[in-house]
Write a protein that holds these residues in place. Sequence first.
Motif, PDB file in Angstrom:
ATOM      1  N   ARG A 153       0.836  -1.205   0.000  1.00  0.00           N
ATOM      2  CA  ARG A 153       0.000   0.000   0.000  1.00  0.00           C
ATOM      3  C   ARG A 153       0.871   1.255   0.000  1.00  0.00           C
ATOM      4  O   ARG A 153       0.566   2.230  -0.692  1.00  0.00           O
ATOM      5  N   LYS A 154       1.926   1.232   0.785  1.00  0.00           N
ATOM      6  CA  LYS A 154       2.799   2.407   0.859  1.00  0.00           C
ATOM      7  C   LYS A 154       3.460   2.671  -0.497  1.00  0.00           C
ATOM      8  O   LYS A 154       3.605   3.827  -0.921  1.00  0.00           O
ATOM      9  N   ALA A 155       3.852   1.619  -1.186  1.00  0.00           N
ATOM     10  CA  ALA A 155       4.520   1.773  -2.472  1.00  0.00           C
ATOM     11  C   ALA A 155       3.598   2.403  -3.517  1.00  0.00           C
ATOM     12  O   ALA A 155       4.062   3.087  -4.440  1.00  0.00           O
ATOM     13  N   LEU A 156       2.286   2.227  -3.344  1.00  0.00           N
ATOM     14  CA  LEU A 156       1.319   2.762  -4.310  1.00  0.00           C
ATOM     15  C   LEU A 156       0.641   4.047  -3.812  1.00  0.00           C
ATOM     16  O   LEU A 156      -0.277   4.546  -4.454  1.00  0.00           O
ATOM     17  N   GLY A 157       1.112   4.572  -2.680  1.00  0.00           N
ATOM     18  CA  GLY A 157       0.587   5.855  -2.196  1.00  0.00           C
ATOM     19  C   GLY A 157      -0.757   5.756  -1.510  1.00  0.00           C
ATOM     20  O   GLY A 157      -1.505   6.751  -1.461  1.00  0.00           O
ATOM     21  N   LEU A 158      -1.066   4.606  -0.924  1.00  0.00           N
ATOM     22  CA  LEU A 158      -2.324   4.430  -0.198  1.00  0.00           C
ATOM     23  C   LEU A 158      -2.082   4.546   1.306  1.00  0.00           C
ATOM     24  O   LEU A 158      -0.943   4.577   1.779  1.00  0.00           O
ATOM     25  N   ALA A 159      -3.177   4.617   2.068  1.00  0.00           N
ATOM     26  CA  ALA A 159      -3.079   4.733   3.523  1.00  0.00           C
ATOM     27  C   ALA A 159      -2.391   3.500   4.096  1.00  0.00           C
ATOM     28  O   ALA A 159      -2.611   2.368   3.645  1.00  0.00           O
ATOM     29  N   THR A 160      -1.551   3.729   5.099  1.00  0.00           N
ATOM     30  CA  THR A 160      -0.768   2.632   5.676  1.00  0.00           C
ATOM     31  C   THR A 160      -1.085   2.391   7.145  1.00  0.00           C
ATOM     32  O   THR A 160      -0.515   1.469   7.746  1.00  0.00           O
ATOM     33  N   LYS A 161      -1.955   3.150   7.744  1.00  0.00           N
ATOM     34  CA  LYS A 161      -2.313   2.932   9.150  1.00  0.00           C
ATOM     35  C   LYS A 161      -3.387   1.861   9.223  1.00  0.00           C
ATOM     36  O   LYS A 161      -4.500   2.030   8.711  1.00  0.00           O
ATOM     37  N   ARG A 162      -3.056   0.775   9.884  1.00  0.00           N
ATOM     38  CA  ARG A 162      -3.993  -0.345   9.978  1.00  0.00           C
ATOM     39  C   ARG A 162      -5.251   0.095  10.731  1.00  0.00           C
ATOM     40  O   ARG A 162      -5.152   0.731  11.793  1.00  0.00           O
ATOM     41  N   PRO A 163      -6.429  -0.268  10.240  1.00  0.00           N
ATOM     42  CA  PRO A 163      -7.650   0.063  10.980  1.00  0.00           C
ATOM     43  C   PRO A 163      -7.776  -0.799  12.222  1.00  0.00           C
ATOM     44  O   PRO A 163      -7.309  -1.939  12.248  1.00  0.00           O
ATOM     45  N   THR A 164      -8.378  -0.247  13.236  1.00  0.00           N
ATOM     46  CA  THR A 164      -8.641  -0.992  14.465  1.00  0.00           C
ATOM     47  C   THR A 164     -10.143  -1.145  14.619  1.00  0.00           C
ATOM     48  O   THR A 164     -10.917  -0.242  14.273  1.00  0.00           O
ATOM     49  N   TYR A 165     -10.554  -2.292  15.144  1.00  0.00           N
ATOM     50  CA  TYR A 165     -11.965  -2.605  15.278  1.00  0.00           C
ATOM     51  C   TYR A 165     -12.278  -2.895  16.739  1.00  0.00           C
ATOM     52  O   TYR A 165     -11.500  -3.555  17.437  1.00  0.00           O
ATOM     53  N   ASP A 166     -13.400  -2.369  17.193  1.00  0.00           N
ATOM     54  CA  ASP A 166     -13.800  -2.577  18.574  1.00  0.00           C
ATOM     55  C   ASP A 166     -14.244  -4.011  18.788  1.00  0.00           C
ATOM     56  O   ASP A 166     -14.881  -4.630  17.927  1.00  0.00           O
ATOM     57  N   GLU A 167     -13.915  -4.552  19.941  1.00  0.00           N
ATOM     58  CA  GLU A 167     -14.409  -5.883  20.283  1.00  0.00           C
ATOM     59  C   GLU A 167     -15.924  -5.829  20.455  1.00  0.00           C
ATOM     60  O   GLU A 167     -16.473  -4.868  20.999  1.00  0.00           O
ATOM     61  N   GLY A 168     -16.585  -6.865  20.004  1.00  0.00           N
ATOM     62  CA  GLY A 168     -18.037  -6.904  20.145  1.00  0.00           C
ATOM     63  C   GLY A 168     -18.745  -5.998  19.168  1.00  0.00           C
ATOM     64  O   GLY A 168     -19.867  -5.587  19.405  1.00  0.00           O
ATOM     65  N   SER A 169     -18.050  -5.651  18.092  1.00  0.00           N
ATOM     66  CA  SER A 169     -18.675  -4.812  17.075  1.00  0.00           C
ATOM     67  C   SER A 169     -19.936  -5.468  16.583  1.00  0.00           C
ATOM     68  O   SER A 169     -19.983  -6.649  16.288  1.00  0.00           O
ATOM     69  N   GLY A 170     -20.991  -4.672  16.459  1.00  0.00           N
ATOM     70  CA  GLY A 170     -22.290  -5.233  16.107  1.00  0.00           C
ATOM     71  C   GLY A 170     -22.526  -5.365  14.641  1.00  0.00           C
ATOM     72  O   GLY A 170     -23.434  -6.050  14.214  1.00  0.00           O
ATOM     73  N   ASP A 171     -21.714  -4.702  13.800  1.00  0.00           N
ATOM     74  CA  ASP A 171     -21.969  -4.702  12.379  1.00  0.00           C
ATOM     75  C   ASP A 171     -20.790  -5.263  11.621  1.00  0.00           C
ATOM     76  O   ASP A 171     -19.647  -5.261  12.066  1.00  0.00           O
ATOM     77  N   GLU A 172     -21.059  -5.705  10.426  1.00  0.00           N
ATOM     78  CA  GLU A 172     -20.003  -6.169   9.559  1.00  0.00           C
ATOM     79  C   GLU A 172     -19.129  -4.990   9.181  1.00  0.00           C
ATOM     80  O   GLU A 172     -19.546  -3.851   9.125  1.00  0.00           O
ATOM     81  N   GLY A 173     -17.836  -5.278   8.909  1.00  0.00           N
ATOM     82  CA  GLY A 173     -16.942  -4.228   8.512  1.00  0.00           C
ATOM     83  C   GLY A 173     -16.362  -3.483   9.690  1.00  0.00           C
ATOM     84  O   GLY A 173     -15.729  -2.458   9.536  1.00  0.00           O
ATOM     85  N   GLY A 174     -16.549  -3.975  10.904  1.00  0.00           N
ATOM     86  CA  GLY A 174     -15.968  -3.348  12.049  1.00  0.00           C
ATOM     87  C   GLY A 174     -16.653  -2.085  12.461  1.00  0.00           C
ATOM     88  O   GLY A 174     -16.115  -1.316  13.254  1.00  0.00           O
ATOM     89  N   ASN A 175     -17.820  -1.790  11.979  1.00  0.00           N
ATOM     90  CA  ASN A 175     -18.528  -0.579  12.329  1.00  0.00           C
ATOM     91  C   ASN A 175     -19.320  -0.800  13.600  1.00  0.00           C
ATOM     92  O   ASN A 175     -19.875  -1.871  13.836  1.00  0.00           O
ATOM     93  N   SER A 176     -19.396   0.226  14.377  1.00  0.00           N
ATOM     94  CA  SER A 176     -20.094   0.109  15.654  1.00  0.00           C
ATOM     95  C   SER A 176     -21.569   0.265  15.525  1.00  0.00           C
ATOM     96  O   SER A 176     -22.297   0.224  16.498  1.00  0.00           O
ATOM     97  N   GLY A 177     -22.020   0.441  14.331  1.00  0.00           N
ATOM     98  CA  GLY A 177     -23.476   0.550  14.139  1.00  0.00           C
ATOM     99  C   GLY A 177     -23.862   1.954  13.800  1.00  0.00           C
ATOM    100  O   GLY A 177     -23.653   2.871  14.591  1.00  0.00           O
TER     101      GLY A 177
END
Length: 431
Positions: free
Chosen positions: A401-425
């Motif tokens: 990702r870094k070589a192609l100029g994209l974001a490099t900070k890994r996303p973090t997901y809350d435990e017990g997330s209620g929705d797909e995709g790591g969204n809290s709802g």
Amino acid sequence: MSIPPPPGPHQPDPAQGPSPAPDPYGPPPQGQQPQGQQPQGHHPYGQGPYGPQPYGQQPYGQPYGPPYRTWGQGYSPYARPSSVSGLAVASLVLGVLCCFPAVGLVLGVIALVQIKKKDQSGKALAIAGSVLSSLGLALWVLVLATGGLSDAWEGFKKTATESTAFSVVKGQCFDAPGESLDGLTYDVDEVPCAGEHDGEVFGEFTMAGGSAFPGDRAVSDAADEKCYPLQDTYAMDTWALPKSVDVYYFGPTRQSWRLGDREVTCIFGNTDDNATLKGSLRADETTLDTYQISLLKPLNALDAVLWEEPEDYPEDDLAGYRDWSRDVHDSLGEQIRALGSHSWPDKADKQVAALVKDMEQARGEWAKAVTAADDEDVDAFYTHYDKGYEYVDGPSTVTARKALGLATKRPTYDEGSGDEGGNSGGGELNV
């Protein structure tokens, strides 16, 4: 042989020929009382205050007019007007309103027939109603034949819907009138995405359904199912999304549903009611280059399969995990082929090759996980399950990702997330 009566005051002399007709406005013949006047002393009004009054004179010398005709019993001295046909009136009204032209025409024809039979008035009204109804009927036939009625109805529904709902389009940023993106709203203010704003539209879809409103829960379920996939096509670089950003939507209300509103609009918003968004979150074909898109499409397709992981633990649903592991294995094969079919710039060629190598190793682990599930070996399944996940968002993904100029900070997901995709709802804004 008959003998003629002797001449007298009431019979003409035969020798003199017929008497002329009496002048109704002249003095009465000698020996006769005026019509309606009794001899003096018998009629209570025969005496005036100054003595007997001559015929044709009222007190103070003012002349009377001609004597009135005496009417027989049961008749009025005034001619009764003929009745107006109610059907004629109804025909005219319907012809003017042009709401039921066929009915107005029929009533007009019936009215003309009845007017002649019953000696009624209103012929002109019936004719006018028939003519207007005929014109209205011809107009309705023309509208139906050309589809104008359908266009008019669609225009009416659109206008009525716009009066209870509003439309925002993909890529538009806005400020909501309330303090949050939850609840009911009737309007939003469009603002530039470069500045601060409450929400950004990233997609929309149309719900299917009949005339009955399916309920708020059904609208919410449809938004959860359709909005998250649309998110990945609008913000393909999901790592660039701030953690505080979640998915919300505009949905139809019971009132707007009756008027034909079926549209659900998917939007990004801040989960903090006191915070806003700044800058556009759009990262798709309109903002990314060819190499960036070629890397993100396979990664996002694989992520979509990984998010379908069963909700229960493997101990409780090992068969479900077996089927899902097989889907992950197959998807890895497809994405490896997609990445290998592209040529990459020199600065990213080695990094992408390293990522593909890690994906091939992970694919082997998922194949072993499927075998372990078939053997009902839960411990072995966990071992290969963990190794298969090691590459995901691993070092090779970051360097590519870094070589192609994209974001490099890994996303973090809350435990017990209620929705797909790591969204809290997300939430909803009914319109």
